[in-house]
Design a protein around this motif. Sequence first.
Motif, PDB file in Angstrom:
ATOM      1  N   ALA A   1       0.838  -1.206   0.000  1.00  0.00           N
ATOM      2  CA  ALA A   1       0.000   0.000   0.000  1.00  0.00           C
ATOM      3  C   ALA A   1       0.869   1.250   0.000  1.00  0.00           C
ATOM      4  O   ALA A   1       1.929   1.291   0.634  1.00  0.00           O
ATOM      5  N   THR A   2       0.401   2.254  -0.707  1.00  0.00           N
ATOM      6  CA  THR A   2       1.080   3.545  -0.748  1.00  0.00           C
ATOM      7  C   THR A   2       0.044   4.655  -0.607  1.00  0.00           C
ATOM      8  O   THR A   2      -1.138   4.472  -0.916  1.00  0.00           O
ATOM      9  N   VAL A   3       0.519   5.822  -0.173  1.00  0.00           N
ATOM     10  CA  VAL A   3      -0.345   6.993  -0.037  1.00  0.00           C
ATOM     11  C   VAL A   3      -0.102   7.915  -1.217  1.00  0.00           C
ATOM     12  O   VAL A   3       1.046   8.245  -1.541  1.00  0.00           O
ATOM     13  N   ALA A   4      -1.187   8.313  -1.871  1.00  0.00           N
ATOM     14  CA  ALA A   4      -1.078   9.235  -3.011  1.00  0.00           C
ATOM     15  C   ALA A   4      -0.989  10.670  -2.506  1.00  0.00           C
ATOM     16  O   ALA A   4      -1.477  11.003  -1.418  1.00  0.00           O
ATOM     17  N   SER A   5      -0.374  11.518  -3.326  1.00  0.00           N
ATOM     18  CA  SER A   5      -0.267  12.934  -2.956  1.00  0.00           C
ATOM     19  C   SER A   5      -0.383  13.787  -4.209  1.00  0.00           C
ATOM     20  O   SER A   5      -0.251  13.287  -5.333  1.00  0.00           O
ATOM     21  N   GLY A   6      -0.635  15.075  -4.035  1.00  0.00           N
ATOM     22  CA  GLY A   6      -0.733  15.987  -5.165  1.00  0.00           C
ATOM     23  C   GLY A   6      -2.004  15.763  -5.955  1.00  0.00           C
ATOM     24  O   GLY A   6      -3.058  15.432  -5.417  1.00  0.00           O
ATOM     25  N   MET A   7      -1.934  15.940  -7.263  1.00  0.00           N
ATOM     26  CA  MET A   7      -3.073  15.751  -8.163  1.00  0.00           C
ATOM     27  C   MET A   7      -3.101  14.304  -8.631  1.00  0.00           C
ATOM     28  O   MET A   7      -2.066  13.736  -9.006  1.00  0.00           O
ATOM     29  N   GLN A   8      -4.294  13.700  -8.593  1.00  0.00           N
ATOM     30  CA  GLN A   8      -4.443  12.312  -9.020  1.00  0.00           C
ATOM     31  C   GLN A   8      -5.608  12.183  -9.980  1.00  0.00           C
ATOM     32  O   GLN A   8      -6.618  12.888  -9.861  1.00  0.00           O
ATOM     33  N   VAL A   9      -5.465  11.269 -10.924  1.00  0.00           N
ATOM     34  CA  VAL A   9      -6.550  10.981 -11.854  1.00  0.00           C
ATOM     35  C   VAL A   9      -7.442   9.921 -11.237  1.00  0.00           C
ATOM     36  O   VAL A   9      -6.978   8.853 -10.827  1.00  0.00           O
ATOM     37  N   THR A  10      -8.735  10.197 -11.157  1.00  0.00           N
ATOM     38  CA  THR A  10      -9.703   9.230 -10.662  1.00  0.00           C
ATOM     39  C   THR A  10     -10.765   9.022 -11.720  1.00  0.00           C
ATOM     40  O   THR A  10     -10.709   9.588 -12.808  1.00  0.00           O
ATOM     41  N   GLY A  11     -11.765   8.223 -11.381  1.00  0.00           N
ATOM     42  CA  GLY A  11     -12.836   7.963 -12.324  1.00  0.00           C
ATOM     43  C   GLY A  11     -13.647   9.188 -12.663  1.00  0.00           C
ATOM     44  O   GLY A  11     -14.362   9.224 -13.661  1.00  0.00           O
ATOM     45  N   THR A  12     -13.530  10.228 -11.841  1.00  0.00           N
ATOM     46  CA  THR A  12     -14.286  11.462 -12.097  1.00  0.00           C
ATOM     47  C   THR A  12     -13.379  12.592 -12.576  1.00  0.00           C
ATOM     48  O   THR A  12     -13.793  13.745 -12.625  1.00  0.00           O
ATOM     49  N   GLY A  13     -12.120  12.266 -12.908  1.00  0.00           N
ATOM     50  CA  GLY A  13     -11.214  13.278 -13.417  1.00  0.00           C
ATOM     51  C   GLY A  13     -10.080  13.561 -12.440  1.00  0.00           C
ATOM     52  O   GLY A  13      -9.789  12.770 -11.541  1.00  0.00           O
ATOM     53  N   MET A  14      -9.409  14.730 -12.627  1.00  0.00           N
ATOM     54  CA  MET A  14      -8.301  15.108 -11.766  1.00  0.00           C
ATOM     55  C   MET A  14      -8.818  15.556 -10.405  1.00  0.00           C
ATOM     56  O   MET A  14      -9.774  16.328 -10.299  1.00  0.00           O
ATOM     57  N   VAL A  15      -8.189  15.060  -9.354  1.00  0.00           N
ATOM     58  CA  VAL A  15      -8.597  15.404  -7.994  1.00  0.00           C
ATOM     59  C   VAL A  15      -7.379  15.921  -7.244  1.00  0.00           C
ATOM     60  O   VAL A  15      -6.309  15.293  -7.248  1.00  0.00           O
ATOM     61  N   GLY A  16      -7.539  17.068  -6.574  1.00  0.00           N
ATOM     62  CA  GLY A  16      -6.494  17.584  -5.717  1.00  0.00           C
ATOM     63  C   GLY A  16      -6.638  16.987  -4.336  1.00  0.00           C
ATOM     64  O   GLY A  16      -7.707  17.063  -3.723  1.00  0.00           O
TER      65      GLY A  16
END
Length: 505
Positions: free
Chosen positions: A415-430
């Motif tokens: 497992a890892t923790v995401a940071s910054g801007m990420q692409v999800t199923g609904t688009g870019m998420v901050g």
Amino acid sequence: MIAILALAVVTGSLGTPPPPARAEIPPHLGYGINVRLEDNIDPLYAPLGFEWIKLWEEYEDTPPAERLPYKVLFAIYCAGMPADLDAWGDHVEAIATAGLGLVEAYEIGNEPNARRFWGNDPPDPAQYVQVLRVAYERIKAVDPGATVVSAGLAPVGRIEGTCKGWNGNDCGAMDEREYARQMLRLGAGEFFDVFGYHPYGFAYTPETDPYAVSNGFAFRGAEVMHEILEQHGLGYKPIWATEFNWIRDPSEDGSLPWTCHGYSEYEDAFGWMDVSEEQQADYIVRAFQYADANWPWMGAMFVWNLDWYDYNWLCEASRYFSILKVDYTDYNPYRDSLPVPYAITWADDIAAAPYTTTLAYDALATMEKRPGSFVPRLMIEPAVVTFWADVREPGVLTDVVVPLNAGHGVLTWTATVASGMQVTGTGMVGLQVTPTLVITTGLQGMPLTVTVDSTGYSTGTFTGLITVTATTTDVLDVPQIVPVILRVLPELPHVYLPFILSGAP
């Protein structure tokens, strides 16, 4: 070997509603059949084009001595509560040692909810859970990647009465649904990878709704067992149909077997449900097709059976579940000193009996097959972690998610923790929340502890992400993205106490 009580003819609607429209389910089935004798694998099993085979300790004593070009389910014999569980555990461990690298899966016992298969003692789910636990622990100690299958339960119907304190138990059989519930209540879910069941079709089409016929006697009774698993938080675990079929009318095999209808040993228990040879072939194929299209939780399915066609006496039901049959056209071992059905016993006549394929054998050999992958499948429970915090009382909040294996074999996750801007199923998420993980790798079922510090956050909703994946490339449904939601409120109502809740945002 289906355990069916001597029942009167059951009645009910034969409605066959069409399956609901849905997106195509990826391949997930295993195509298999029960085989009594290893000597029959090459000449009789191989032409079917199946990739799974079920062998029995009861008939072969030990697992295959060499690697077969098929996946093997080996049924470990357990006819009742062992007098010495430790000694029996040693025996199971020896089997697993002999099967290491040769056997993919082990089934622990057979139809323990029927007295006939529980040492002629009343069915007792508590005893079976003890047996299952010992077998699971001994097998996993030798072969952690082996799949442990709980004994396929017999569909005996809605039994009334109480025996040994168990409801739905008349001391001869225990309602399979109640037996399953009690197994799971007693913690059996910790000691099997796959739930075993025997969804025989009885007299009805494979598409028949089990709630539309008496006793739920229908192939789709497997759906009820899946519902029971879901009710106990185990819906992610696969079900295997370790036996299923429809019994062929003995008269289809000639004038000699036709006499079985005159004998209560056959007629009372099976006469009401036998079908024509054409129906048997059609129903088995349609059963595979229905499960493929509608049951993503179904894994390997094993037809009952290949080679019991010459087993025991003439009116032994297993003969007519077989997809081979004795050709009685020119063969009549009638002995003047015995009634006709008893003419065929364990004597030399058996070895001389010629056999032929049935329509079911031919249909299965030519049936289109979509075999699934029997590998680990990552699932996260819960799928979303939500923390609730009071803006006036900031602090560290803690919860857990559990990476589970909804497939087969062994799964190791990271497992890892995401940071910054990420692409999800609904688009870019901050991402505004950075969770902390107590550990970052583990085995299936090992909790992953997640912490969030609400200090410094104003009121509002804040999002973070955790990515969980597998350490090997053979795992399905990876990676899994787990949203971490922090909701900070001006005041935390008492209804939300304690502060940490898990679930959908």
